[in-house]
Enzyme design. Structure first.
Site, PDB file in Angstrom:
ATOM      1  N   GLU A   2     -46.510  44.746  63.225  1.00 47.78           N
ATOM      2  CA  GLU A   2     -45.515  45.028  64.260  1.00 47.78           C
ATOM      3  C   GLU A   2     -45.478  46.499  64.686  1.00 47.78           C
ATOM      4  O   GLU A   2     -44.488  46.958  65.270  1.00 47.78           O
ATOM      5  CB  GLU A   2     -44.136  44.569  63.791  1.00 47.78           C
ATOM      6  CG  GLU A   2     -44.024  43.034  63.710  1.00 47.78           C
ATOM      7  CD  GLU A   2     -42.642  42.550  63.300  1.00 47.78           C
ATOM      8  OE1 GLU A   2     -42.089  43.058  62.302  1.00 47.78           O
ATOM      9  OE2 GLU A   2     -42.101  41.657  63.982  1.00 47.78           O
ATOM     10  N   HIS A  20     -34.319  43.101  59.000  1.00 45.13           N
ATOM     11  CA  HIS A  20     -33.834  41.721  58.926  1.00 45.13           C
ATOM     12  C   HIS A  20     -32.609  41.709  58.019  1.00 45.13           C
ATOM     13  O   HIS A  20     -32.477  40.841  57.155  1.00 45.13           O
ATOM     14  CB  HIS A  20     -34.897  40.774  58.354  1.00 45.13           C
ATOM     15  CG  HIS A  20     -36.278  41.023  58.875  1.00 45.13           C
ATOM     16  ND1 HIS A  20     -37.325  41.454  58.091  1.00 45.13           N
ATOM     17  CD2 HIS A  20     -36.778  40.920  60.122  1.00 45.13           C
ATOM     18  CE1 HIS A  20     -38.409  41.602  58.823  1.00 45.13           C
ATOM     19  NE2 HIS A  20     -38.111  41.295  60.051  1.00 45.13           N
ATOM     20  N   HIS A  54     -34.427  36.211  63.797  1.00 45.79           N
ATOM     21  CA  HIS A  54     -35.449  37.140  63.269  1.00 45.79           C
ATOM     22  C   HIS A  54     -34.828  38.381  62.642  1.00 45.79           C
ATOM     23  O   HIS A  54     -35.023  38.633  61.458  1.00 45.79           O
ATOM     24  CB  HIS A  54     -36.393  37.518  64.412  1.00 45.79           C
ATOM     25  CG  HIS A  54     -37.528  38.422  64.022  1.00 45.79           C
ATOM     26  ND1 HIS A  54     -38.739  38.415  64.660  1.00 45.79           N
ATOM     27  CD2 HIS A  54     -37.653  39.387  63.076  1.00 45.79           C
ATOM     28  CE1 HIS A  54     -39.548  39.325  64.120  1.00 45.79           C
ATOM     29  NE2 HIS A  54     -38.905  39.919  63.150  1.00 45.79           N
TER      30      HIS A  54
END
Lengths: 241, 241, 241, 241
Positions: A79, A100, A169
């Site tokens: 990412e 998260h 997410h």
């Protein structure tokens, strides 16, 4: 060879990794990045490693398309592009976090009931926390922000705000410095937990827009921000400055 | 005398015990087993000892009817047969976990509201988590999986899935490797906690079947799985690889 | 001078104090006592000190009216009489715990919704957990079990059961040994937390009377009880046996 | 140069900072102050530093308008005036705490459902916990108690009570000694958590006014208060007295 200014930033970035891990905002997953202090078209991020065990040798410098400079055998986070496109979209931002956080996750499951400041320290999340859902533009995906297209979509949803939610997410936070973005991520987590507990009792009060604006400005002032950063560094094992 | 491949597996199995204990997935009770790397009709499991304090000397090799090889004075877990029959039923499985994770337990008390992935990392539990109740075939029991008959019933309920719930008792997880089954057990626990918090706010969103399939495949890829295992090992005191 | 049998019991009693503190069942308040191994009209309990810091020198021997033998300058707990009258009322009991476990406290605030086993390990609390309220016989009090009259009232409410709730105060647990009463207190706390989480989702299933009876008997057998005690001792810093 | 009596108080004040940090009542923010033992028009408070890392050298003496004596380069907390005006308004008070305890925060979001003692140890918060909202007199502010006017408004709302809530912000506690105010702050946090859990199950029982009065008096007696302070000191790393 990085200069003293860059080395100081990289030390602060390693500490930020440990701080966010210590506070449970990140764990095996999640990451924090910082824009290069000399070249705004570059930023620093660890190779693919959990924040709790990141160190100086893990740091890689990237351009705003997530191309690594001289990574050697180090493999970047999948990412990395998420941070790249945030730095591209937001010239005011010097540090970014993707997490998260578990108290925040329930807010990523219901856009009709947004995350909002419920106590003064929660004002750091801003008056509006946008809700982005990969389904809207991309349908079923592997739910990872690993292409420029997806990252730009998320950055567009963030707009000028300090935080945003990613459906099913996690979240992102952006700030003008590493201490500021960590303060934001930590208090996003705290605010979420308090809001959940308060909602279970009935309809809670929320901060007014005027309160959010005035409180946010004050909390990011030198004295509160320095005190918070010294505390979080110490808890992460880096002793008082 | 175990060979280097087996010794490496047994080291990883000891670490898995400590990882699951560190993450609170298991405590005085609960266990993790691994199929023998050379003989698929054999598997390894500790003698009756809590995972947090299991070590290499506790490991016993069993056949698929839970008969121990050369246990000496070591007494096996009463539920060794549970793992034996999972390995018998599932040739694709190389590691198994039985736990009573507290966030998961409420889902073992209401089959009408199943455990389902609510965030991307929760996709590891699979799209379907079967619900098995010892009452259905066996009536009132001491609620321990200690006979071949009961273990086979549970394995049949698990079917091809990665996880299943045991009513009023706990859960099982199976995987293609020790790191994978630990990742699965840990994120089963995390997903359960988030789902409970989200349900308290109202009806949450769930991952679509397409998202679960794509995300699961990606999460069990080398980079995320290695990162997670390095993190969990380090937290359990076994330092970075 | 205490003999080896008594010294062994007192060591185990010190460890029980540390175990219950480590598991959060007790904190500044709460206590655990054991009947003398030679004289059933005597029992041992620490002087007034928090369990986490209790040691051998704190132990005092009492009769069943809570009269201390040779206390020197040590001051007993105000609630010593609670344990005394439990030992008096229950010849089968060899160890007692009084605690204010936070997950259990909500059950002391609503007699219409009793604490009941919701998972197999929760069977240790027994099928019935009586609810005693000092208001019924004594009106407004300082809510401390410090007289024979109040302690006998509580013991009568406990009857033959292993656990009871004290309204707006806490709970008591009794057992046939120190490891057993600790197992009971710890799993009373665990069961309470799971029952609260399950009730928040809707009406949970409960163990049947047959399941409670069979499971309780099995859980207090040698292998599970030894495993649990070894684990809890180790977590409290007393290393594996 | 401070005398032995003052030095003893300052040691106790440093320990109180660490105790409240250890128990999670305060974190980066929050503070505890103590009236000077010789001059009731003076009090002691740390300079702006998180309680977990406060030490003797951080202590500054102030007058009741929050003017520091000889601060050198040390910068005071922005909310020093909050403590100053509490000491001014309450001659009976010798120690004060301002905190943002997370279990307490939901009670600062709904004045219609007050915080009330739900178990005997919660009696320390008193029968009435006033609710103060800066909006009432001051409209939108930066939500920090940093002027005499705002601090006096809060002190007036506190009245003769031991605790009060600050809407969307936190709480204050006052007491006759440092151990007493810490006991109060810690059990304010504990009571809040139990009340939230109990309310989720339905309408809980509360202590009667008679119970609160009798229990409070007993809990602040020498034996319970000493035991609690010894325990909390030890947990904060300051060993048994």
């Amino acid at each position: 060879m990085p200069d003293p200014v860059t080395e100081a930033l990289l030390s602060e970035l390693v500490i930020a990794n440990r701080v966010l891990a210590r506070e449970g905002v990140v764990d095996d997953f999640g990451h924090v990045a910082a824009r290069d202090p000399h070249d705004p078209t570059r930023f620093w991020l660890s190779r693919s490693r959990s924040p709790e065990i990141v160190s100086r040798e893990d740091m890689i410098r990237f351009d705003l398309d997530a191309n690594p400079e001289n990574p050697g055998h180090l493999r970047p986070y999948l990412e990395t592009i998420l941070h790249a496109r945030l730095f591209a979209a937001r010239p005011d931002v010097m540090a970014t976090v993707h997490h998260h956080s578990r108290p925040v996750l329930p807010f990523t499951l219901d856009p009709s009931r947004p995350l909002r400041p419920v106590f003064h320290l929660g004002s750091v999340i801003g008056p509006t926390v946008p809700f982005w859902d990969s389904q809207d533009e991309f349908g079923d995906t592997a739910m990872i922000i690993d292409t420029r297209e997806v990252a730009d979509s998320l950055a567009a949803a963030l707009g000028p705000h300090p935080t945003a939610l990613l459906a099913r997410h996690g979240a992102i936070c952006v700030g003008a410095s590493i201490p500021e973005v960590c303060f934001c991520a930590i208090y996003m987590q705290e605010n979420a937990a308090v809001q959940i507990a308060a909602e279970a009792r009935g309809a809670p009060m929320f901060l007014t827009p005027g309160e959010i604006e005035k409180t946010r400005k004050m909390q990011f002032g030198e004295r509160p921000l320095n005190r918070a950063w010294a505390y979080r560094r110490a808890r992460a094992g880096f002793g008082p400055l």
